[in-house]
Design a protein around this motif. Structure first.
Motif, PDB file in Angstrom:
ATOM      1  N   ILE A 227       0.755  -1.238   0.000  1.00 31.14           N
ATOM      2  CA  ILE A 227       0.000   0.000   0.000  1.00 31.14           C
ATOM      3  C   ILE A 227       0.794   1.302   0.000  1.00 31.14           C
ATOM      4  CG2 ILE A 227      -0.861   0.833   2.247  1.00 31.14           C
ATOM      5  CD1 ILE A 227      -2.904   0.271  -0.734  1.00 31.14           C
ATOM      6  N   PRO A 228       1.817   1.535   0.801  1.00 33.30           N
ATOM      7  CA  PRO A 228       2.405   2.882   0.631  1.00 33.30           C
ATOM      8  C   PRO A 228       3.079   3.060  -0.720  1.00 33.30           C
ATOM      9  CG  PRO A 228       3.397   1.713   2.480  1.00 33.30           C
ATOM     10  CD  PRO A 228       2.515   0.750   1.798  1.00 33.30           C
ATOM     11  N   PHE A 229       3.303   1.957  -1.437  1.00 31.21           N
ATOM     12  CA  PHE A 229       4.036   2.054  -2.707  1.00 31.21           C
ATOM     13  C   PHE A 229       3.138   1.745  -3.901  1.00 31.21           C
ATOM     14  CE2 PHE A 229       6.688  -0.317   0.448  1.00 31.21           C
ATOM     15  CZ  PHE A 229       7.345   0.784   0.953  1.00 31.21           C
ATOM     16  N   HIS A 230       1.829   1.963  -3.776  1.00 33.90           N
ATOM     17  CA  HIS A 230       0.922   1.416  -4.767  1.00 33.90           C
ATOM     18  C   HIS A 230       0.595   2.380  -5.884  1.00 33.90           C
ATOM     19  CE1 HIS A 230      -1.557   4.021  -2.435  1.00 33.90           C
ATOM     20  NE2 HIS A 230      -2.475   3.952  -3.360  1.00 33.90           N
ATOM     21  N   ALA A 231       1.126   3.607  -5.850  1.00 33.13           N
ATOM     22  CA  ALA A 231       0.580   4.673  -6.691  1.00 33.13           C
ATOM     23  C   ALA A 231       0.516   4.336  -8.173  1.00 33.13           C
ATOM     24  CB  ALA A 231       1.405   5.940  -6.501  1.00 33.13           C
ATOM     25  N   TRP A 232       1.459   3.492  -8.646  1.00 35.54           N
ATOM     26  CA  TRP A 232       1.493   3.252 -10.090  1.00 35.54           C
ATOM     27  C   TRP A 232       0.462   2.221 -10.527  1.00 35.54           C
ATOM     28  CZ3 TRP A 232       2.412  -1.793 -11.300  1.00 35.54           C
ATOM     29  CH2 TRP A 232       2.993  -2.570 -10.306  1.00 35.54           C
ATOM     30  N   LEU A 233       0.057   1.338  -9.625  1.00 35.48           N
ATOM     31  CA  LEU A 233      -0.672   0.142 -10.060  1.00 35.48           C
ATOM     32  C   LEU A 233      -2.023   0.443 -10.705  1.00 35.48           C
ATOM     33  CD1 LEU A 233      -0.777  -3.291  -8.620  1.00 35.48           C
ATOM     34  CD2 LEU A 233      -2.928  -2.191  -8.882  1.00 35.48           C
ATOM     35  N   PRO A 234      -2.895   1.263 -10.089  1.00 36.39           N
ATOM     36  CA  PRO A 234      -4.196   1.448 -10.731  1.00 36.39           C
ATOM     37  C   PRO A 234      -4.080   2.053 -12.121  1.00 36.39           C
ATOM     38  CG  PRO A 234      -4.215   2.298  -8.506  1.00 36.39           C
ATOM     39  CD  PRO A 234      -2.815   1.996  -8.825  1.00 36.39           C
ATOM     40  N   TRP A 298     -15.438   4.277 -10.442  1.00 40.73           N
ATOM     41  CA  TRP A 298     -16.461   3.992 -11.443  1.00 40.73           C
ATOM     42  C   TRP A 298     -15.858   3.454 -12.723  1.00 40.73           C
ATOM     43  CZ3 TRP A 298     -21.512   3.742 -10.543  1.00 40.73           C
ATOM     44  CH2 TRP A 298     -21.981   4.283  -9.347  1.00 40.73           C
ATOM     45  N   ASP A 299     -14.565   3.602 -12.888  1.00 36.68           N
ATOM     46  CA  ASP A 299     -13.903   2.991 -14.041  1.00 36.68           C
ATOM     47  C   ASP A 299     -13.700   1.511 -13.725  1.00 36.68           C
ATOM     48  OD1 ASP A 299     -12.043   1.980 -15.826  1.00 36.68           O
ATOM     49  OD2 ASP A 299     -11.175   3.952 -16.174  1.00 36.68           O
ATOM     50  N   LEU A 300     -14.221   0.676 -14.629  1.00 43.88           N
ATOM     51  CA  LEU A 300     -14.250  -0.758 -14.363  1.00 43.88           C
ATOM     52  C   LEU A 300     -12.869  -1.328 -14.051  1.00 43.88           C
ATOM     53  CD1 LEU A 300     -15.850  -3.241 -14.344  1.00 43.88           C
ATOM     54  CD2 LEU A 300     -16.002  -3.174 -16.792  1.00 43.88           C
ATOM     55  N   LYS A 301     -11.889  -1.023 -14.924  1.00 40.89           N
ATOM     56  CA  LYS A 301     -10.584  -1.643 -14.726  1.00 40.89           C
ATOM     57  C   LYS A 301      -9.842  -1.049 -13.553  1.00 40.89           C
ATOM     58  CE  LYS A 301      -8.243  -2.961 -18.486  1.00 40.89           C
ATOM     59  NZ  LYS A 301      -7.726  -2.877 -19.863  1.00 40.89           N
ATOM     60  N   ARG A 302     -10.102   0.231 -13.249  1.00 35.63           N
ATOM     61  CA  ARG A 302      -9.484   0.826 -12.055  1.00 35.63           C
ATOM     62  C   ARG A 302      -9.992   0.143 -10.802  1.00 35.63           C
ATOM     63  NH1 ARG A 302      -6.585   5.273 -12.831  1.00 35.63           N
ATOM     64  NH2 ARG A 302      -6.315   6.132 -10.792  1.00 35.63           N
ATOM     65  N   LEU A 303     -11.301  -0.145 -10.798  1.00 34.05           N
ATOM     66  CA  LEU A 303     -11.878  -0.844  -9.648  1.00 34.05           C
ATOM     67  C   LEU A 303     -11.180  -2.185  -9.457  1.00 34.05           C
ATOM     68  CD1 LEU A 303     -15.560  -0.897  -8.797  1.00 34.05           C
ATOM     69  CD2 LEU A 303     -14.536  -3.083  -9.102  1.00 34.05           C
ATOM     70  N   LEU A 304     -11.030  -2.911 -10.563  1.00 33.07           N
ATOM     71  CA  LEU A 304     -10.372  -4.215 -10.464  1.00 33.07           C
ATOM     72  C   LEU A 304      -8.935  -4.062 -10.003  1.00 33.07           C
ATOM     73  CD1 LEU A 304     -11.708  -5.914 -13.685  1.00 33.07           C
ATOM     74  CD2 LEU A 304     -12.481  -6.182 -11.367  1.00 33.07           C
ATOM     75  N   ALA A 305      -8.253  -3.007 -10.482  1.00 31.62           N
ATOM     76  CA  ALA A 305      -6.855  -2.820 -10.110  1.00 31.62           C
ATOM     77  C   ALA A 305      -6.725  -2.574  -8.617  1.00 31.62           C
ATOM     78  CB  ALA A 305      -6.263  -1.658 -10.891  1.00 31.62           C
ATOM     79  N   TYR A 306      -7.634  -1.754  -8.043  1.00 32.91           N
ATOM     80  CA  TYR A 306      -7.559  -1.541  -6.601  1.00 32.91           C
ATOM     81  C   TYR A 306      -7.843  -2.824  -5.838  1.00 32.91           C
ATOM     82  CZ  TYR A 306      -6.855   3.461  -6.586  1.00 32.91           C
ATOM     83  OH  TYR A 306      -6.297   4.686  -6.714  1.00 32.91           O
ATOM     84  N   ARG A 370     -15.535   1.895 -20.435  1.00 35.12           N
ATOM     85  CA  ARG A 370     -15.286   1.163 -19.207  1.00 35.12           C
ATOM     86  C   ARG A 370     -15.984   1.814 -18.038  1.00 35.12           C
ATOM     87  NH1 ARG A 370      -9.201   1.234 -20.292  1.00 35.12           N
ATOM     88  NH2 ARG A 370      -9.200   2.824 -18.691  1.00 35.12           N
ATOM     89  N   ASN A 371     -16.696   2.905 -18.307  1.00 34.33           N
ATOM     90  CA  ASN A 371     -17.298   3.636 -17.200  1.00 34.33           C
ATOM     91  C   ASN A 371     -18.587   2.953 -16.780  1.00 34.33           C
ATOM     92  OD1 ASN A 371     -18.361   5.488 -15.470  1.00 34.33           O
ATOM     93  ND2 ASN A 371     -17.544   7.226 -16.619  1.00 34.33           N
ATOM     94  N   LEU A 372     -18.646   2.562 -15.492  1.00 34.44           N
ATOM     95  CA  LEU A 372     -19.812   1.810 -15.031  1.00 34.44           C
ATOM     96  C   LEU A 372     -21.090   2.630 -15.138  1.00 34.44           C
ATOM     97  CD1 LEU A 372     -18.481  -0.040 -11.885  1.00 34.44           C
ATOM     98  CD2 LEU A 372     -19.298  -1.039 -13.975  1.00 34.44           C
ATOM     99  N   ARG A 373     -20.972   3.953 -15.067  1.00 32.52           N
ATOM    100  CA  ARG A 373     -22.179   4.779 -15.130  1.00 32.52           C
ATOM    101  C   ARG A 373     -22.860   4.680 -16.492  1.00 32.52           C
ATOM    102  NH1 ARG A 373     -18.987   8.723 -12.420  1.00 32.52           N
ATOM    103  NH2 ARG A 373     -19.603   8.982 -10.259  1.00 32.52           N
TER     104      ARG A 373
ATOM    105  N   GLU D 109      -4.169  13.312 -16.909  1.00 35.09           N
ATOM    106  CA  GLU D 109      -5.467  12.779 -17.307  1.00 35.09           C
ATOM    107  C   GLU D 109      -5.991  11.799 -16.271  1.00 35.09           C
ATOM    108  OE1 GLU D 109      -7.010  12.265 -20.914  1.00 35.09           O
ATOM    109  OE2 GLU D 109      -6.614  14.408 -20.868  1.00 35.09           O
ATOM    110  N   LEU D 110      -5.074  11.054 -15.649  1.00 32.36           N
ATOM    111  CA  LEU D 110      -5.490   9.988 -14.745  1.00 32.36           C
ATOM    112  C   LEU D 110      -5.579  10.520 -13.327  1.00 32.36           C
ATOM    113  CD1 LEU D 110      -3.110   7.326 -16.152  1.00 32.36           C
ATOM    114  CD2 LEU D 110      -5.554   7.163 -16.224  1.00 32.36           C
ATOM    115  N   LYS D 111      -6.695  10.262 -12.693  1.00 31.87           N
ATOM    116  CA  LYS D 111      -6.844  10.723 -11.300  1.00 31.87           C
ATOM    117  C   LYS D 111      -7.536   9.662 -10.481  1.00 31.87           C
ATOM    118  CE  LYS D 111      -6.904  15.724 -11.852  1.00 31.87           C
ATOM    119  NZ  LYS D 111      -7.636  16.420 -12.864  1.00 31.87           N
ATOM    120  N   GLY D 112      -7.350   9.707  -9.191  1.00 33.32           N
ATOM    121  CA  GLY D 112      -8.120   8.862  -8.291  1.00 33.32           C
ATOM    122  C   GLY D 112      -7.542   7.504  -8.043  1.00 33.32           C
TER     123      GLY D 112
END
Lengths: 512, 145, 161, 112
Positions: A227-234, A298-306, A370-373, D109-112
């Motif tokens: 977790i403190p080093f996760h910034a790149w993953l999503p 709300w971005d599908l793949k970002r959700l999965l990445a987290y 990929r936006n769930l909305r 572009e990428l946030k959050g």
């Protein structure tokens, strides 16, 4: 010709360099070759599993024999843990490559894609097989440089930005690892893992050694996105093409991050209380914070990445509990149980997270977003995707017939029996949040009111994509069988044995 | 990209061949003197890069050159891997085995397969460096236009 | 002819670098020279056949002494200007017309001027060479052309043309 | 000992560059400085006072060699560093093409 682990590295490398040469002239060669190579690796892996398993199989590169029990050659070591992780890598690689045949058509430069994929597989196999700390670094770099290029493969704004971020953080991690390798060489005058292990078991904890351990935790932690080093993953995992997301999330962070941590801290260093505590705390943090960060996505793949971060937290706490118990000389069966839970969750996560990313790719392939909305009501148009997603969602949120349930159960039982009640409670809590998060995913993507009918780009998925998804969901169910003693003896127990008997790795290798 | 001034062009014409020859010397004597495939390959790539920088992209068509270099690179690596993997079939059946006769220390043709590795590694390094250079030049021209 | 000469030059340089006359060395050298000729032959100098004409070497040796003498003189001149407390410099750029025609000769002249302390060649444009000079002694073109390039030019013409 | 400390300072200079600069190219430069501090450290590890270059020659008696293994490691690491740097520069140029700037604050572009 006898069995040799070197083929795991030679074959994908050959593929990676054949593709640009022949694929330039022959159309369609790259797809066939990549699928064949990955299929060969899976078959070879299973064959290896069945035949050569009692002792670690060692290949000495160049044929240099040890002098006075001091190893000279570069070793390729194939033992229980390597076998287990190689199986994960090759399985996911085969399914992703097969999926990519249908998926990747919308990109140009297919040659480069498949060549880089083969290179990444070769790098990961190399990391897992290498018995030499500098070669771990080299193969790790091969794998991650290929993945940098693959993340940026779309060459759109977001992909490029994600790739740059990933490269800077990944590069810093690599430099820290190289520093740690240099420090280790300075203290021990050798690079061979077994030899280092023997020297370190005799010596005492010096400040330099502690500094090395810190560097290694930070370096491999960056690669494994704790977790403190996760910034790149999503960013990186959500921007890559979907088969690559499946590879990155399913295998890469495990092979280059978790595997290296396990190998180094169990088999090479003396396990200390501080290190095991730090690893467990990092795991618990990843588990909790990852899932909390995933809620608002709300971005599908970002959700999965987290969720990847969160599920890797489960693996790490499983292993960390094992480390803590081994360190205080507690009950070895509980330690073995915790480690088995962690490793089992590792292969399970590779399967279901790979499947979820492939599903996300299928949704993007058809709906174009990929936006769930903006999604909803897809279940009617994509029966295969929706049913496989349902299976994978149930697996990741730990619902009984699927594999995720059993691995999480093992970890929680081990935590309770090892008297880590807080960790057990956290694991249960995170599981419920995960369940909620995936209910949201299923509802907004597949069962909500029909918003996406007009926007569908194509009406049917290619066969290869469907095949990979269905195979993965079947494997998700089948993996639960590993809880049965017979299958557990074949696959899981050798891997756990390598980790529990911490000094056996060195004693078995040093005499060869 | 235009070429440089007359003086640079003429000196390049004089020197580029010699630089290339020196790179090959480093590669072929890799097992006798310091140097070897990587260092020599870098020098060889330097000779080509000097040529392209001095004469500009009008003389050499960058894109065909780039596809050629990347094919060369893959081919050289392929040969290195085949050479290494051939050790699995000859002699003692180990990866990266030195299965050729080793000859006498200090001779040019000696040390078994190591000179061959040097030659192909040199080829690969030069092609790779040239590919990187050409790739960056092509990007730059794309951005500028 | 041009390629054959280039091949021989490369082979000679190879032998000078390796400094051994064993058979394997000569064979490898020949292969290297052949490869170099194939790849770089078309970028080599167009008129390298002149290298086999012996009278050019004679003039080259004469030129070396003249050049050395000029360099020594210019060294003392620049040292005097640096050490002198009043710093008697008068920098400027002069445009010197060229008499020699071939490109390689012009390049050599430019390099000779650069290697002489106090003067630096900046560029060759058309038939003129631009030189930065630490002490511009005169603004008469004929005078400074003689000062800067006159003594070199006739020998270089004999060597390279 | 002084050289090791200098090596560490070089590493910190590179890290400072990576963390504080806003220009993509400057980040890459800082990154290279970090890498080279690491290579320097590796090369220093194998060094022995008055050691010879590790090449076998005739007529040497009891030579003291510097350790050749870190040198081989440095060469390999340099190749890897070259690949990383080339990759970073290629991505930076592509970013410039898409965004029209090298400023990292505008590349978000990428946030959050």
């Amino acid at each position: 010709m006898e069995l040799t682990p070197a083929l795991y590295i030679i074959v994908p490398l050959l593929g990676a360099f054949l593709i640009p040469v022949i694929g330039h002239f022959v159309k369609g060669f790259q797809k066939v070759l990549t699928v064949l190579i990955t299929l060969f690796l899976v078959v070879y892996n299973i064959w290896f599993f069945v035949t050569g398993f009692d002792a670690p199989v060692v290949t000495k590169v160049g044929g240099w024999e040890a002098v006075n029990d001091v190893p000279i050659a570069i070793y390729l070591v194939y033992d229980g843990l390597s076998a287990f992780i190689l199986l994960t890598i090759c399985l996911i690689a085969f399914l992703s490559a097969f999926y990519a045949v249908g998926y990747i058509k919308r990109f140009t430069a297919e040659n480069n894609f498949y060549a880089l994929l083969c290179l990444m597989i070769a790098g990961m196999n190399g990391v897992v097989l290498s018995g030499d700390i500098f070669n771990i670094y080299v193969f790790l770099e091969i794998a991650v440089i290929a993945s940098y290029a693959l993340v940026a493969f779309g060459t759109e704004k977001q992909e490029l930005e994600a790739s740059f971020k990933y490269q800077v953080l990944g590069g810093i991690a690599s430099i820290l690892i190289l520093f740690a390798v240099a420090l280790l060489y300075w203290q021990t005058q050798t690079l061979n893992l077994a030899d280092i292990s023997v020297i370190l078991q005799e010596g005492t904890q010096t400040t330099a050694l502690i500094f090395t351990e810190v560097l290694l935790i930070v370096g491999f932690g960056l690669k494994a996105a704790m977790i403190p080093f996760h910034a790149w993953l999503p960013d990186a995992h959500s921007s890559a093409p979907s088969p690559i997301s499946a590879m990155l999330s399913g295998v890469l962070i495990k092979a280059v991050g978790i595997y290296a941590l396990l190998r180094l801290f169990f088999n090479i260093f003396v396990i200390t209380y501080e290190v095991s505590l730090v690893i467990t705390i990092l795991g618990a943090l990843s588990m909790v914070v990852g899932v909390l960060l995933a809620i608002g996505q709300w971005d599908l793949k970002r959700l999965l990445a987290y969720h990847s971060i969160s599920q890797m937290g489960y693996v790490i706490i499983g292993v960390g509990i094992g480390m803590l118990i081994i360190q205080r000389d507690g009950n070895m069966t509980i330690a073995a149980l915790a480690i088995a839970g962690g490793l089992f969750h590792m292969i399970n996560h590779a399967l279901f997270k790979g499947l979820l990313f492939l599903d996300a790719g299928a949704i993007e392939f058809m709906a174009g977003t990929r936006n769930l909305r903006n999604l909803g009501g897809l279940a009617r148009y994509m029966p295969v995707t929706s049913s496989t997603s349902l299976g994978a969602s149930m697996a990741i949120s730990g619902i009984p017939p699927f594999n995720g349930f059993f691995s999480k159960l093992l970890i929680i039982i081990a935590a309770v029996r090892g008297e880590f009640y807080l960790l057990a409670a956290l694991a249960v809590f995170v599981n419920f949040v995960t369940l909620g998060s995936f209910m949201k995913f299923m509802r907004y993507a597949f069962y909500n009111s029909d918003k996406s009918k007009a926007k569908l780009k194509t009406d049917r998925l290619p066969f290869t994509m469907k095949f990979s998804m269905i195979t993965m969901v079947i494997l998700c169910v089948l993996m639960s069988l590993m809880i049965i003693p017979y299958f557990r003896e074949i696959m899981l127990t050798p891997a756990v044995d390598v980790l529990v008997n911490t000094s056996e790795y060195a004693t078995k290798l040093i005499g060869l | 990209m235009n070429g440089m001034s007359l003086i640079v062009k003429k000196v390049t014409q004089l020197m580029s061949g010699l630089i290339f020859m020196y790179g090959l010397y480093i590669i072929t004597h890799g097992h006798l003197t310091p140097g070897g495939g990587f260092a020599g390959g870098a020098i060889v790539a330097g000779a080509f890069i000097l040529l392209i920088l001095a004469f500009g992209s009008k003389v050499i068509s960058l894109r065909t050159e780039k596809s050629q270099t990347s094919i060369t690179e893959s081919l050289a690596l392929l040969i290195v891997i085949i050479l290494a993997g051939a050790g699995l079939f000859f002699g003692s059946y180990v990866f990266f085995n030195n299965y050729l006769p080793e000859g006498e220390v200090g001779e040019l043709i000696s040390a078994g397969v190591i000179p061959l590795y040097n030659i192909f590694v040199g080829m690969e390094v030069s092609a790779a460096l040239l590919t990187i250079f050409l790739g960056l030049v092509i990007y730059k021209e794309e951005v500028a236009s | 002819m041009r390629y054959v000469v280039y091949f021989i030059i490369i082979l000679i340089f190879w032998l000078l670098i390796t400094f051994s006359l064993s058979l394997s060395n000569i064979i490898v050298g020949a292969a290297v020279a052949l490869l170099t000729t194939l790849l770089f032959g078309k970028y080599s100098l167009e008129s390298n056949v002149k290298i086999i004409q012996p009278q050019r070497y004679f003039w080259f040796i004469v030129y070396l002494f003249i050049f050395l003498w000029e360099v020594i003189k210019a060294n003392f001149d620049v040292a005097y200007r640096v050490i002198h407390p009043a710093l008697p410099i008068k920098p400027g750029i002069v445009r010197v017309p060229l008499e020699i025609k071939s490109d390689i000769a012009r390049t050599m002249l430019a390099n000779s001027i650069t290697m002489t302390p106090g003067t630096i060649t900046m560029d060759i444009v058309g038939d003129e060479i631009f030189v930065h000079w630490i002490y511009v002694q005169s603004d008469n073109p004929e005078v400074y052309a003689e000062k800067v390039s006159g003594r070199f030019e006739k020998y270089i013409k004999k060597i390279f043309e | 000992m002084m050289v090791y400390i200098m090596c560490f300072i070089l590493f910190m200079v590179g890290l400072y560059g990576v963390l504080t600069r806003r220009n993509l190219i400057k980040i890459v430069i800082g990154f290279s400085i970090m890498e080279f501090s690491c290579f320097l450290f590796l090369a220093l590890i194998g060094y022995i006072e008055n050691g010879l270059a590790p090449i076998l020659k005739e007529g040497m008696k009891n030579p003291v060699y510097v350790d050749p293994l870190p040198q081989a490691m440095v060469l390999t690491a340099i190749v890897i560093g070259l690949a990383t740097t080339a990759m970073l520069l290629a991505i930076a140029i592509r970013i410039y093409k898409k965004y029209g700037t090298f400023d990292i604050r505008k590349v978000n572009e990428l946030k959050g």
